[in-house]
Design a protein around this motif. Structure first.
Motif, mmCIF file in Angstrom:
data_model
loop_
_atom_site.group_PDB
_atom_site.id
_atom_site.type_symbol
_atom_site.label_atom_id
_atom_site.label_comp_id
_atom_site.label_asym_id
_atom_site.label_seq_id
_atom_site.Cartn_x
_atom_site.Cartn_y
_atom_site.Cartn_z
ATOM 1 N N MET A 64 -3.810 -19.144 -15.859
ATOM 2 C CA MET A 64 -4.838 -19.070 -14.753
ATOM 3 C C MET A 64 -5.669 -17.915 -14.953
ATOM 4 O O MET A 64 -5.093 -16.618 -15.069
ATOM 5 N N GLN A 65 -7.081 -18.163 -14.583
ATOM 6 C CA GLN A 65 -7.870 -16.841 -14.702
ATOM 7 C C GLN A 65 -7.604 -16.105 -13.579
ATOM 8 O O GLN A 65 -7.531 -16.242 -12.171
ATOM 9 N N PRO A 66 -7.332 -14.521 -13.891
ATOM 10 C CA PRO A 66 -6.988 -13.565 -12.624
ATOM 11 C C PRO A 66 -8.316 -13.598 -11.827
ATOM 12 O O PRO A 66 -9.508 -14.057 -12.165
ATOM 13 N N VAL A 67 -8.046 -13.057 -10.713
ATOM 14 C CA VAL A 67 -9.077 -12.794 -9.478
ATOM 15 C C VAL A 67 -9.243 -11.465 -9.487
ATOM 16 O O VAL A 67 -8.090 -10.567 -9.220
ATOM 17 N N GLY A 68 -10.520 -11.015 -9.321
ATOM 18 C CA GLY A 68 -10.774 -9.688 -9.021
ATOM 19 C C GLY A 68 -10.599 -9.260 -7.728
ATOM 20 O O GLY A 68 -10.773 -9.897 -6.670
ATOM 21 N N ILE A 69 -9.931 -8.070 -7.555
ATOM 22 C CA ILE A 69 -9.600 -7.634 -6.328
ATOM 23 C C ILE A 69 -10.066 -6.192 -5.923
ATOM 24 O O ILE A 69 -10.227 -5.283 -6.957
ATOM 25 N N GLY A 70 -10.735 -5.917 -4.913
ATOM 26 C CA GLY A 70 -11.112 -4.705 -4.316
ATOM 27 C C GLY A 70 -10.220 -3.962 -3.333
ATOM 28 O O GLY A 70 -9.937 -4.788 -2.241
ATOM 29 N N ILE A 71 -9.757 -2.791 -3.205
ATOM 30 C CA ILE A 71 -9.117 -2.288 -2.193
ATOM 31 C C ILE A 71 -9.765 -1.454 -1.246
ATOM 32 O O ILE A 71 -10.332 -0.360 -1.793
ATOM 33 N N ILE A 72 -9.951 -1.673 0.035
ATOM 34 C CA ILE A 72 -10.493 -0.627 1.066
ATOM 35 C C ILE A 72 -9.515 -0.070 1.860
ATOM 36 O O ILE A 72 -8.655 -0.929 2.386
ATOM 37 N N GLY A 73 -9.456 0.959 1.822
ATOM 38 C CA GLY A 73 -8.259 1.858 2.572
ATOM 39 C C GLY A 73 -7.239 2.450 1.506
ATOM 40 O O GLY A 73 -6.295 1.616 0.993
ATOM 41 N N CYS A 74 -7.174 3.737 1.188
ATOM 42 C CA CYS A 74 -6.349 4.090 0.223
ATOM 43 C C CYS A 74 -5.367 5.290 0.815
ATOM 44 O O CYS A 74 -5.167 6.376 0.032
ATOM 45 N N GLY A 75 -4.694 4.865 1.890
ATOM 46 C CA GLY A 75 -3.733 5.763 2.333
ATOM 47 C C GLY A 75 -2.476 5.652 1.976
ATOM 48 O O GLY A 75 -2.243 5.114 0.594
ATOM 49 N N ASN A 76 -1.406 5.665 2.577
ATOM 50 C CA ASN A 76 0.032 5.592 2.599
ATOM 51 C C ASN A 76 0.395 4.423 1.821
ATOM 52 O O ASN A 76 1.075 4.399 0.612
ATOM 53 N N ILE A 77 0.075 3.366 2.369
ATOM 54 C CA ILE A 77 0.485 2.008 1.750
ATOM 55 C C ILE A 77 -0.070 1.642 0.577
ATOM 56 O O ILE A 77 0.637 0.357 -0.198
ATOM 57 N N SER A 78 -1.269 2.223 0.207
ATOM 58 C CA SER A 78 -1.764 1.346 -0.890
ATOM 59 C C SER A 78 -1.217 1.576 -2.217
ATOM 60 O O SER A 78 -1.081 0.907 -2.979
ATOM 61 N N ALA A 79 -0.370 2.783 -2.340
ATOM 62 C CA ALA A 79 0.419 3.106 -3.497
ATOM 63 C C ALA A 79 1.439 1.746 -3.620
ATOM 64 O O ALA A 79 1.471 1.233 -4.814
ATOM 65 N N ALA A 80 2.021 1.334 -2.710
ATOM 66 C CA ALA A 80 3.002 0.098 -2.741
ATOM 67 C C ALA A 80 2.293 -0.897 -3.244
ATOM 68 O O ALA A 80 2.871 -1.774 -4.088
ATOM 69 N N TYR A 81 1.175 -1.199 -2.800
ATOM 70 C CA TYR A 81 0.278 -2.392 -3.322
ATOM 71 C C TYR A 81 0.144 -2.166 -4.892
ATOM 72 O O TYR A 81 0.159 -3.092 -5.554
ATOM 73 N N LEU A 82 -0.461 -1.057 -5.117
ATOM 74 C CA LEU A 82 -1.043 -0.965 -6.548
ATOM 75 C C LEU A 82 0.165 -0.939 -7.462
ATOM 76 O O LEU A 82 0.125 -1.477 -8.517
ATOM 77 N N LYS A 83 1.502 -0.601 -7.008
ATOM 78 C CA LYS A 83 2.688 -0.654 -8.031
ATOM 79 C C LYS A 83 3.015 -2.254 -7.925
ATOM 80 O O LYS A 83 3.005 -2.580 -9.116
ATOM 81 N N ALA A 84 3.260 -2.855 -6.802
ATOM 82 C CA ALA A 84 3.595 -4.046 -6.749
ATOM 83 C C ALA A 84 2.766 -5.177 -7.435
ATOM 84 O O ALA A 84 3.410 -6.295 -7.947
ATOM 85 N N ALA A 85 1.583 -4.877 -7.447
ATOM 86 C CA ALA A 85 0.362 -5.667 -7.967
ATOM 87 C C ALA A 85 0.661 -6.021 -9.316
ATOM 88 O O ALA A 85 0.188 -7.185 -10.039
#
Ligand SMILES: NC(=O)c1ccc[n+]([C@@H]2O[C@H](COP(=O)([O-])OP(=O)(O)OC[C@H]3O[C@@H](n4cnc5c(N)ncnc54)[C@H](O)[C@@H]3O)[C@@H](O)[C@H]2O)c1
Length: 365
Positions: free
Chosen positions: A1-22
């Motif tokens: 499956m072709q990956p989907v391009g993601i952008g993140i707005i809001g780089c506070g506390n929870i963003s690290a959890a998303y960046l790791k789990a993604a």
């Protein structure tokens, strides 16, 4: 499956959890990070090796299809509308908004533009929660009778570096933690029809004990001990207590009762945990959780499911409709407490499709 391009707005506390789990989901290709505080985006950029750009540049990037909105609750609708108006799909942290009418505009805008809207929480897709749902769907509990949901702690000013928003309009324990519990209950028992509630505010001011704001005072604008009752369309009635005013307690996070037995569902703030069942007259036994996504932090699985759903042209599970229903329920709990009346709920989403037992990482890849 072709990956989907993601952008993140809001780089506070929870963003690290998303960046790791993604990293567990190859369908997610994170292309850029932005924050109104450029330094916050720069910090995550250095940690994760993803470019930090301005919010405007991120919204204009043709490689980005979904924008993940990790801003504070009060900004979710405003930023969400900007994302949709830029022609991108939007996926929001919880709650979908802090005002039901306002968040309804977000759902309508996505529908009008034929864009996807998704929202956390996605813990209901965790292996333990999916196993619990399947167990109930198989009829093991008999007819649903009710349940209990408890999140009670002394308050987030003990650990969050910037805890003010938890006590301002749009904060409070119900909007903060309610989404996990109510989403899991709706996933298992179906939508809510009516609510009743009481919600005191035992303290008018809170003192921050976490760094770097240690010693500062926050004025409390919202009820911080919220006790509600949820009547489901199925006929089940559950009680829910969300509190920032409890030193300690011994209640389990989530229990579900049926005419034939009782089920313990693990903490809906996590993906895994033990599921236990007691058949009337019997002993507690383990319900097997032989499923993926039960043994770690998969915060971003809802986003990965939405990305895969776009490629597969099917509905996604952590949907805007589900999150809007949960927001309506939470707002109605506040109104019910204020007006001392029961409140009917107007939204009635379909339960999300269960995640197939075999749905491994490759299925969302
Ligand atoms: N911290 C947690 O453990 C946790 C866990 C689960 C969910 N959440 C949810 O995640 C969201 C973010 O929480 P957090 O703890 O990361 O908060 P935070 O305050 O640490 O970070 C929020 C970031 O969003 C940025 N921001 C705010 N408004 C903006 C706007 N209009 N445009 C661009 N950037 C903006 C801020 O500058 C900040 O860097 C909240 O909805 C919260 O409920 C947090």
């Amino acid at each position: 499956m072709q990956p989907v391009g993601i952008g993140i707005i809001g780089c506070g506390n929870i963003s690290a959890a998303y960046l790791k789990a993604a990293k567990s989901f190859p369908v997610l290709a994170i292309k850029a990070l932005a924050d109104r505080d450029q330094a916050a985006a720069q910090k995550r950029s250095e940690e994760f090796g993803i470019p930090a750009v301005s919010v405007a540049a991120l919204l204009a990037d043709p490689e980005i299809e979904i924008v993940l909105n990790l801003t504070i609750p009060g900004a979710h609708v405003k930023v969400g509308l900007e994302i949709l108006k830029a022609g991108k799909h939007a996926y929001s942290e919880k709650p979908l908004g802090i005002d039901f009418a306002d968040a309804t505009r977000l759902v309508e805008e996505a529908g009008k533009r034929r864009l996807r809207l998704g929202s956390a929480p996605d813990t209901f897709l965790g292996g333990a929660h999916q196993a619990a749902r399947e167990f109930v769907d198989e009829g093991n509990l008999g007819s649903p009778v009710g349940g209990t949901a408890f999140f009670m702690c002394p308050g987030h000013e003990r650990w969050h570096p910037n805890p003010d928003f938890y006590y301002q309009r749009g904060g409070g324990p119900m909007l903060d933690m309610g989404p996990y519990y109510i989403t899991d209950l709706v996933n298992i028992l179906g939508p809510v029809a009516r609510v009743a509630a009481m919600a005191p505010q035992p303290r008018r001011a809170r003192t921050i004990t976490s760094e770097p704001k240690k010693g500062q005072t926050i004025d409390v604008e919202v009820p911080t001990h919220v006790v509600g009752m949820l009547e489901f369309h199925s006929g089940a009635v559950a009680s829910i207590t969300m509190s920032f005013d409890v030193a300690a307690h011994k209640h389990l996070p989530l229990e579900i009762y049926g005419t034939e037995g009782s089920l313990i569902v693990p903490d809906p703030n996590h993906f895994g945990g033990e599921v236990k069942f007691l058949k009337k007259g019997g002993e507690w036994t383990d319900v097997p959780v032989a499923r993926p996504y039960a043994d770690g932090n998969y915060r971003s699985i809802g986003l990965a499911d939405m990305a895969a759903a776009i490629r597969q042209d099917r509905p996604h599970r952590a949907s805007g409709d589900l999150a809007l229903h949960v927001l309506e329920v939470m707002e109605a709990i506040g109104k019910a407490a204020e007006t001392r009346r029961t409140i009917d709920i107007t939204t009635r989403p379909e339960r999300p499709q269960p995640l197939a037992q075999s749905a491994g990482l490759d299925r969302l890849a």
